[in-house]
Design a protein around this motif. Structure first.
Motif, PDB file in Angstrom:
ATOM      1  N   ARG A  62      75.958  55.548  54.513  1.00  0.00           N
ATOM      2  CA  ARG A  62      74.530  54.987  54.701  1.00  0.00           C
ATOM      3  C   ARG A  62      73.967  54.721  53.389  1.00  0.00           C
ATOM      4  N   ILE A  63      73.727  53.618  52.851  1.00  0.00           N
ATOM      5  CA  ILE A  63      72.888  53.364  51.356  1.00  0.00           C
ATOM      6  C   ILE A  63      71.437  52.732  51.777  1.00  0.00           C
ATOM      7  N   SER A  64      70.799  53.504  51.025  1.00  0.00           N
ATOM      8  CA  SER A  64      69.292  53.075  51.144  1.00  0.00           C
ATOM      9  C   SER A  64      68.788  52.947  49.733  1.00  0.00           C
ATOM     10  N   ILE A  65      68.493  51.843  49.545  1.00  0.00           N
ATOM     11  CA  ILE A  65      67.948  51.447  48.141  1.00  0.00           C
ATOM     12  C   ILE A  65      66.431  51.255  48.059  1.00  0.00           C
ATOM     13  N   THR A  66      65.769  51.903  47.148  1.00  0.00           N
ATOM     14  CA  THR A  66      64.129  51.818  47.209  1.00  0.00           C
ATOM     15  C   THR A  66      63.915  51.209  45.637  1.00  0.00           C
ATOM     16  N   ARG A  67      62.733  50.844  45.347  1.00  0.00           N
ATOM     17  CA  ARG A  67      62.399  50.593  44.140  1.00  0.00           C
ATOM     18  C   ARG A  67      62.884  51.133  42.784  1.00  0.00           C
ATOM     19  N   ASP A  68      62.995  52.575  43.064  1.00  0.00           N
ATOM     20  CA  ASP A  68      63.434  53.367  41.983  1.00  0.00           C
ATOM     21  C   ASP A  68      64.609  54.281  42.164  1.00  0.00           C
ATOM     22  N   SER A  69      65.216  54.271  43.604  1.00  0.00           N
ATOM     23  CA  SER A  69      66.372  55.196  43.375  1.00  0.00           C
ATOM     24  C   SER A  69      67.458  54.522  44.613  1.00  0.00           C
ATOM     25  N   ILE A  70      68.442  54.963  44.786  1.00  0.00           N
ATOM     26  CA  ILE A  70      69.540  54.774  45.695  1.00  0.00           C
ATOM     27  C   ILE A  70      69.879  56.379  46.213  1.00  0.00           C
ATOM     28  N   MET A 108      89.557  65.660  40.465  1.00  0.00           N
ATOM     29  CA  MET A 108      88.506  65.496  39.796  1.00  0.00           C
ATOM     30  C   MET A 108      87.398  65.192  40.509  1.00  0.00           C
ATOM     31  N   GLY A 109      87.597  64.671  41.782  1.00  0.00           N
ATOM     32  CA  GLY A 109      86.702  64.052  42.730  1.00  0.00           C
ATOM     33  C   GLY A 109      85.319  64.558  42.803  1.00  0.00           C
ATOM     34  N   LEU A 110      85.031  65.853  43.307  1.00  0.00           N
ATOM     35  CA  LEU A 110      83.509  66.368  43.371  1.00  0.00           C
ATOM     36  C   LEU A 110      82.880  66.456  41.915  1.00  0.00           C
ATOM     37  N   ASN A 111      83.833  66.976  40.762  1.00  0.00           N
ATOM     38  CA  ASN A 111      83.266  67.160  39.571  1.00  0.00           C
ATOM     39  C   ASN A 111      82.605  65.638  38.955  1.00  0.00           C
ATOM     40  N   ASN A 112      83.727  64.788  39.391  1.00  0.00           N
ATOM     41  CA  ASN A 112      83.137  63.105  39.212  1.00  0.00           C
ATOM     42  C   ASN A 112      82.070  62.930  39.408  1.00  0.00           C
ATOM     43  N   MET A 113      81.876  63.278  40.778  1.00  0.00           N
ATOM     44  CA  MET A 113      80.529  62.815  41.441  1.00  0.00           C
ATOM     45  C   MET A 113      79.349  63.305  41.097  1.00  0.00           C
ATOM     46  N   LYS A 114      79.632  64.522  40.480  1.00  0.00           N
ATOM     47  CA  LYS A 114      78.301  65.366  40.202  1.00  0.00           C
ATOM     48  C   LYS A 114      78.098  65.049  38.681  1.00  0.00           C
ATOM     49  N   ARG A 115      78.916  64.571  37.920  1.00  0.00           N
ATOM     50  CA  ARG A 115      78.730  63.851  36.686  1.00  0.00           C
ATOM     51  C   ARG A 115      77.956  62.564  36.535  1.00  0.00           C
ATOM     52  N   ASN A 116      78.016  62.196  37.727  1.00  0.00           N
ATOM     53  CA  ASN A 116      77.543  60.411  37.765  1.00  0.00           C
ATOM     54  C   ASN A 116      76.395  60.286  38.653  1.00  0.00           C
ATOM     55  N   THR A 117      75.906  61.389  39.244  1.00  0.00           N
ATOM     56  CA  THR A 117      74.887  61.581  40.228  1.00  0.00           C
ATOM     57  C   THR A 117      73.750  62.380  39.723  1.00  0.00           C
ATOM     58  N   ASP A 118      72.268  61.877  40.122  1.00  0.00           N
ATOM     59  CA  ASP A 118      71.420  62.681  39.750  1.00  0.00           C
ATOM     60  C   ASP A 118      70.920  63.815  40.690  1.00  0.00           C
ATOM     61  N   THR A 130      81.985  66.942  56.734  1.00  0.00           N
ATOM     62  CA  THR A 130      81.349  67.137  55.636  1.00  0.00           C
ATOM     63  C   THR A 130      80.219  66.178  55.604  1.00  0.00           C
ATOM     64  N   THR A 131      79.086  66.466  55.087  1.00  0.00           N
ATOM     65  CA  THR A 131      78.042  65.451  54.582  1.00  0.00           C
ATOM     66  C   THR A 131      77.880  65.587  53.118  1.00  0.00           C
ATOM     67  N   VAL A 132      77.720  64.608  52.490  1.00  0.00           N
ATOM     68  CA  VAL A 132      77.329  64.386  51.271  1.00  0.00           C
ATOM     69  C   VAL A 132      76.232  63.579  51.043  1.00  0.00           C
ATOM     70  N   ARG A 133      75.164  63.981  50.053  1.00  0.00           N
ATOM     71  CA  ARG A 133      74.240  63.330  50.150  1.00  0.00           C
ATOM     72  C   ARG A 133      73.833  63.107  48.454  1.00  0.00           C
ATOM     73  N   MET A 134      73.911  61.893  48.046  1.00  0.00           N
ATOM     74  CA  MET A 134      73.525  61.808  46.557  1.00  0.00           C
ATOM     75  C   MET A 134      72.525  60.669  46.154  1.00  0.00           C
ATOM     76  N   ILE A 135      71.723  60.997  45.171  1.00  0.00           N
ATOM     77  CA  ILE A 135      70.520  60.246  44.806  1.00  0.00           C
ATOM     78  C   ILE A 135      70.765  59.742  43.341  1.00  0.00           C
ATOM     79  N   ASN A 136      70.830  58.528  42.964  1.00  0.00           N
ATOM     80  CA  ASN A 136      70.632  58.247  41.606  1.00  0.00           C
ATOM     81  C   ASN A 136      69.247  57.389  41.457  1.00  0.00           C
ATOM     82  N   TYR A 137      68.550  58.004  40.245  1.00  0.00           N
ATOM     83  CA  TYR A 137      67.434  57.155  40.084  1.00  0.00           C
ATOM     84  C   TYR A 137      67.693  56.021  39.053  1.00  0.00           C
ATOM     85  N   PHE A 138      66.760  55.077  39.258  1.00  0.00           N
ATOM     86  CA  PHE A 138      67.116  53.871  38.268  1.00  0.00           C
ATOM     87  C   PHE A 138      66.358  54.138  37.062  1.00  0.00           C
TER      88      PHE A 138
END
Lengths: 138, 453
Positions: A62-70, A108-118, A130-138
């Motif tokens: 599930r992807i939710s995009i707001t003004r400032d984040s995904i 490298m997967g989980l590490n790669n995810m961690k490096r690229n997400t906030d 497993t549930t993975v929750r990632m947020i990135n701020y624009f």
């Protein structure tokens, strides 16, 4: 305002993997998010998507995009991760040799995810999923 | 100020265009719409790959170029042309014959652009040695690819190697040579015989450069026809002096792996714009091939398949391969000269800025509203991507509607549906249902399939 997308991912279907990240990338481009931010988001999401394909039976993204984040929420039905801390270590992999032959599962997967997400949160129940929750701020 | 605005060389001839959808469907950047029965190109999206020209059934596309009569304005007339020009001629036509014919047409100096290629090789090696970032460099040889990356894959623009293509090498080399001979640049006209639309655009309006170095662009097809007419009756004259610095690698440069061979196994070459798109898509997802150099070309078989190159691309490749064996290897032929440093410097491009042409709105909030509207609209559209609305597909129509350039009534499926809603059950609808299924005419939500941007 929130833009929401949902994708279904089937375990083992490597040929079709990457749909969620590819579609998300296109949406972010249309929103004018900077290429660097898009790169991070897409790499993190692609890794997470590949993890479902490589390890789980199936999953939903599930992807939710707001003004400032995904927000990227990935829930799968699969074996779960017994020790998340150990799994986060570079080089750790439980991928089968078949998966490795396809060029995935280098640990490298989980590490790669961690490096690229906030923000990265992983919760897991062995034998359930497993549930993975990632947020990135624009 | 360096040019970053879009310019495109491909134009539509309103007399010939029949307003079919072949070009619109094949365009890799969805730059074409059909309006008023004619194909319309959006300049900021066009990368001049020439795909539209290839599929056009009526040859309705033409290229901005100059007339040979322009030669009359100059005392000295320099022809720059890529080796593929020679590759088109049948067996038995010698290099001397072709060069002789070009002199007869009116040129005074002839430069096959891929020379001295060893200088180019040095520029590549220096650049490679100086680069610090991980992963492959992408060649800037093919201008259509550079523009494609600029607008569709902006996150990869940093990977583009900022080194000019051989036509610049030859142009600068020629000018320096002529200067050394005491020839006044004011009296010299430099003409580029272009193999494709992308090279025309790149030479007329280069990205990452101040201004174009050539005075005119000549269509390769026209030159080919003129040369063919001359060589059939002309044994040719000795013209070897013009090819002093031509080498095997130079002749092969524009063919697949022409550049990639420099980097041996640490390189990859992809040709054909659809194949390149697939590669770039993967790279944007983080799947970057483990090589040092990526050669990407818009045309299948590289420039041998150029839109203005006559004949069969595979035969062109074969002839050039055979021809190249008659020339020395570049490593054994590295001319030094007073102009070398200057020419090498002129090969360096300024950074190319990405262009966000697919952005829905400059203001994020508005862009989000538009995107949400597109997502809603596509559910009402039939997902057949038939193109009857004049856009490449259903998602593209939704995008155009939101941009204010189209309306829902443009969709014939929706028109039929609203006719039914009005109670007028037309026989035509029954026929359409037999082809497309009745679901297409129902309002129920369905999964969108078209990729779009």
């Amino acid at each position: 305002m929130v833009i929401e997308q949902q994708y279904f991912v089937k375990g083992g279907d490597f040929s079709r993997a990457g749909i969620a990240s590819s579609e998300t990338r296109k949406l972010l481009k249309q929103l004018g998010i900077s290429p660097e931010k898009i790169r991070n988001i897409v790499i993190a999401l692609y890794e997470a998507e590949m993890n479902i394909v490589a390890h789980a039976r199936e999953g939903t993204i599930r992807i939710s995009i707001t003004r400032d984040s995904i927000l990227m929420l990935l829930e799968d039905q699969g074996p779960g991760i017994p020790d998340i801390e150990q799994a986060m270590k570079e080089g750790f992999s439980t991928a089968s040799s078949k998966v490795r032959e396809m060029g995935f599962g280098a640990g490298m997967g989980l590490n790669n995810m961690k490096r690229n997400t906030d923000l990265l949160e992983i919760t897991s129940t062995v034998g359930t999923g497993t549930t993975v929750r990632m947020i990135n701020y624009f | 100020m360096f040019r970053t605005q879009k310019y495109h060389a491909i134009q539509v001839d309103a007399e010939k265009c029949i307003g079919c959808i072949h070009c619109m469907k094949i365009c890799p950047t969805e730059a074409i719409r059909v309006r008023n029965g004619l194909a319309e190109i959006t300049g900021e999206r066009c990368v001049d790959c020439g795909n539209c020209m290839r599929v056009c059934p009526t040859e309705a596309f033409y290229l901005l170029q100059d007339d040979l009569s322009l030669l009359g304005r100059y005392k000295y007339r320099v022809a720059l042309f890529p080796s593929v020009l020679i590759g088109q001629f049948p067996e038995g036509v010698s290099d001397d014959q072709v060069y002789g014919a070009l002199l007869k047409i009116g040129f005074t100096h002839l430069y096959e652009v891929e020379q001295p290629i060893q200088w180019m090789v040095e520029a590549y090696r220096d650049h490679h040695a100086a680069q610090s970032s991980q992963g492959p460099m992408i060649s800037a040889f093919c201008p259509a690819i550079v523009r494609l990356i600029q607008i569709r894959y902006p996150s990869l623009i940093d990977r583009v190697m900022l080194i000019n293509a051989p036509h610049d090498l030859a142009a600068h080399y020629a000018l320096e040579n002529l200067k050394a001979q005491g020839i006044d640049p004011e009296e010299t006209g430099v003409f580029y015989i272009a193999p494709c639309s992308a090279k025309i655009a790149a030479v007329k309006n280069p990205l990452g450069e101040k201004e174009s170095i050539v005075d005119g662009i000549i269509n390769m097809n026209e030159i080919f026809n003129k040369v063919m007419a001359i060589v059939t009756a002309d044994p040719g004259i000795a013209t070897g002096e013009f090819r002093e610095n031509l080498t095997r690698e130079g002749i092969l440069w524009c063919l697949p792996r022409g550049e990639a061979r420099l980097f041996k196994r640490k390189s990859m070459a992809v040709d054909g714009v659809a194949n390149v798109v697939k590669m770039l898509e993967r790279m944007e997802m983080g799947e970057v091939p483990e090589v040092e150099f990526l050669e990407l070309r818009a045309c299948d078989q590289g420039c041998a398949g150029g839109i203005m190159v006559s004949g069969n691309r595979f035969l062109n490749v074969e002839r050039l391969n055979r021809r190249s064996r008659k020339y020395p290897q570049a490593a054994d032929h590295n001319p030094e000269g007073p102009s070398k440093k200057k020419v090498l410097q002129s090969l360096i491009l300024h950074p190319i800025e990405p262009a966000y042409v697919f952005q829905l709105d400059k203001e994020r909030g508005k862009a989000m509203e538009k995107l949400a509207r597109i997502n809603r609209l596509v559910h009402f559209l039939p997902a057949v991507d038939c193109g009857t609305c004049g856009t490449p597909g259903c998602r593209a129509l939704a995008e155009d509607i939101v941009r204010g350039k189209a309306s829902l009534q443009d969709c014939i499926f929706l028109q039929e549906r609203s006719n039914r809603d009005d109670g007028s059950d037309l026989p035509a609808l029954g026929k359409l249902e037999r082809i497309w299924g009745s679901n297409r005419f129902n309002k129920s939500k369905r999964e969108d399939t078209h990729e779009g941007f």
